[in-house]
Design a protein around this motif. Structure first.
Motif, PDB file in Angstrom:
ATOM      1  N   PHE A 122       0.818  -1.214   0.000  1.00  6.65           N
ATOM      2  CA  PHE A 122       0.000   0.000   0.000  1.00  6.65           C
ATOM      3  C   PHE A 122       0.855   1.270   0.000  1.00  6.65           C
ATOM      4  N   PHE A 123       1.915   1.286   0.834  1.00  9.23           N
ATOM      5  CA  PHE A 123       2.667   2.520   1.051  1.00  9.23           C
ATOM      6  C   PHE A 123       3.890   2.676   0.148  1.00  9.23           C
ATOM      7  N   GLN A 124       4.255   1.648  -0.604  1.00  7.13           N
ATOM      8  CA  GLN A 124       5.443   1.746  -1.453  1.00  7.13           C
ATOM      9  C   GLN A 124       5.351   2.902  -2.462  1.00  7.13           C
ATOM     10  N   PRO A 125       4.205   3.114  -3.125  1.00 12.93           N
ATOM     11  CA  PRO A 125       4.134   4.276  -4.037  1.00 12.93           C
ATOM     12  C   PRO A 125       4.343   5.607  -3.317  1.00 12.93           C
ATOM     13  N   LEU A 126       3.846   5.728  -2.099  1.00 12.19           N
ATOM     14  CA  LEU A 126       4.068   6.945  -1.322  1.00 12.19           C
ATOM     15  C   LEU A 126       5.551   7.084  -0.984  1.00 12.19           C
ATOM     16  N   GLY A 127       6.185   5.987  -0.654  1.00  9.71           N
ATOM     17  CA  GLY A 127       7.622   6.015  -0.376  1.00  9.71           C
ATOM     18  C   GLY A 127       8.413   6.502  -1.576  1.00  9.71           C
ATOM     19  N   ALA A 128       8.028   6.051  -2.771  1.00 11.17           N
ATOM     20  CA  ALA A 128       8.709   6.503  -3.991  1.00 11.17           C
ATOM     21  C   ALA A 128       8.509   8.007  -4.196  1.00 11.17           C
ATOM     22  N   ARG A 129       7.298   8.493  -3.945  1.00  6.58           N
ATOM     23  CA  ARG A 129       7.037   9.936  -4.064  1.00  6.58           C
ATOM     24  C   ARG A 129       7.865  10.722  -3.046  1.00  6.58           C
ATOM     25  N   THR A 130       7.939  10.198  -1.835  1.00  9.61           N
ATOM     26  CA  THR A 130       8.718  10.848  -0.783  1.00  9.61           C
ATOM     27  C   THR A 130      10.195  10.901  -1.163  1.00  9.61           C
ATOM     28  N   ASP A 131      10.720   9.801  -1.695  1.00 11.26           N
ATOM     29  CA  ASP A 131      12.120   9.764  -2.131  1.00 11.26           C
ATOM     30  C   ASP A 131      12.383  10.813  -3.209  1.00 11.26           C
ATOM     31  N   THR A 132      11.433  10.972  -4.132  1.00 11.30           N
ATOM     32  CA  THR A 132      11.581  11.961  -5.202  1.00 11.30           C
ATOM     33  C   THR A 132      11.678  13.375  -4.638  1.00 11.30           C
ATOM     34  N   VAL A 133      10.819  13.674  -3.667  1.00  9.14           N
ATOM     35  CA  VAL A 133      10.857  15.004  -3.047  1.00  9.14           C
ATOM     36  C   VAL A 133      12.169  15.185  -2.291  1.00  9.14           C
ATOM     37  N   MET A 134      12.560  14.205  -1.506  1.00  7.62           N
ATOM     38  CA  MET A 134      13.778  14.318  -0.695  1.00  7.62           C
ATOM     39  C   MET A 134      15.016  14.513  -1.572  1.00  7.62           C
ATOM     40  N   ALA A 135      15.017  13.916  -2.748  1.00  8.25           N
ATOM     41  CA  ALA A 135      16.164  14.025  -3.656  1.00  8.25           C
ATOM     42  C   ALA A 135      16.384  15.460  -4.129  1.00  8.25           C
ATOM     43  N   ARG A 136      15.382  16.293  -4.032  1.00  5.90           N
ATOM     44  CA  ARG A 136      15.496  17.691  -4.472  1.00  5.90           C
ATOM     45  C   ARG A 136      16.143  18.581  -3.414  1.00  5.90           C
ATOM     46  N   PHE A 137      16.475  18.024  -2.250  1.00  4.22           N
ATOM     47  CA  PHE A 137      17.059  18.799  -1.161  1.00  4.22           C
ATOM     48  C   PHE A 137      18.456  18.292  -0.847  1.00  4.22           C
ATOM     49  N   GLY A 138      19.343  19.237  -0.567  1.00  2.00           N
ATOM     50  CA  GLY A 138      20.698  18.874  -0.175  1.00  2.00           C
ATOM     51  C   GLY A 138      20.730  18.381   1.261  1.00  2.00           C
ATOM     52  N   GLU A 139      21.864  17.791   1.635  1.00  2.00           N
ATOM     53  CA  GLU A 139      21.996  17.236   2.982  1.00  2.00           C
ATOM     54  C   GLU A 139      21.845  18.316   4.052  1.00  2.00           C
ATOM     55  N   ASP A 140      22.421  19.496   3.824  1.00  2.00           N
ATOM     56  CA  ASP A 140      22.289  20.591   4.796  1.00  2.00           C
ATOM     57  C   ASP A 140      20.832  21.004   4.962  1.00  2.00           C
ATOM     58  N   GLU A 141      20.097  21.072   3.861  1.00  2.00           N
ATOM     59  CA  GLU A 141      18.680  21.422   3.933  1.00  2.00           C
ATOM     60  C   GLU A 141      17.896  20.353   4.689  1.00  2.00           C
ATOM     61  N   LEU A 142      18.199  19.104   4.404  1.00  2.00           N
ATOM     62  CA  LEU A 142      17.513  18.008   5.090  1.00  2.00           C
ATOM     63  C   LEU A 142      17.812  18.018   6.588  1.00  2.00           C
ATOM     64  N   GLU A 143      19.027  18.395   6.971  1.00  2.00           N
ATOM     65  CA  GLU A 143      19.362  18.509   8.400  1.00  2.00           C
ATOM     66  C   GLU A 143      18.454  19.533   9.082  1.00  2.00           C
TER      67      GLU A 143
END
Length: 176
Positions: A122-143
């Protein structure tokens, strides 16, 4: 005319950002709750069942499986209600009870393979969407985002606990 704080003018960029972030958090919470309810409805779970599954999963992710007692405290349920909840989730194949290998008197709750597979599907497609969004942010931003979310979550839990403590009835309500 009195105005509610939500509707007051936002004169500075900071005030605008605070208002927008607050609105985004509220919408995110509502949307996440709706996704969770869709999963629950699909699998015949009630809201308390879903909260229990999330608590079991969170504890496992931290490497500290939850006990029935801690689950009851977290969900604000009586011991009888927790037992009925665990029995129901175990019968449905979502969780399993295991004895602690160190202290055999202690029962630990784990996500069962069948329940984990349903959640993954059920949640795997949401996980893929989340990964896509996270990839647009640098490590400092994610911190920064991580620190912000951790502090906002702590603030929300503090408010939840204060609301629970202020209730005139017993802190544990018998619901199942």
């Amino acid at each position: 005319m009195a105005t509610h704080g939500m509707y007051r003018r936002r004169d500075t960029r900071r005030e605008q950002l605070v208002a927008e972030i607050t609105n985004n958090l509220r919408r995110y919470a509502v949307d996440a709750q709706q996704v969770g309810h869709a999963f629950a409805n699909l699998h015949g779970l009630n809201p308390t069942d879903l909260q229990a599954l999330i608590a079991v999963m969170d504890a496992e992710l931290l490497g500290d499986p939850i006990t029935p007692g801690r689950l009851g405290e977290q969900l604000n349920l009586s011991s009888g209600s927790v037992t009925a909840l665990i029995d129901r989730l175990e019968r449905a194949g979502h969780i399993r009870r295991d004895r602690d290998t160190v202290d055999r008197r202690k029962v630990l709750l784990h996500y069962a393979d069948q329940g984990a597979a349903l959640a993954m599907e059920f949640f795997q497609p949401l996980g893929a969407r989340t990964d896509t969004v996270m990839a647009r942010f640098g490590e400092d931003e994610l911190e920064v985002v991580h620190r912000f979310m951790a502090e906002m979550s702590e603030s929300l839990r503090g408010h939840r606990d204060a609301v629970r403590a202020a209730r005139p009835e017993s802190p544990r309500r018998p619901t199942g």
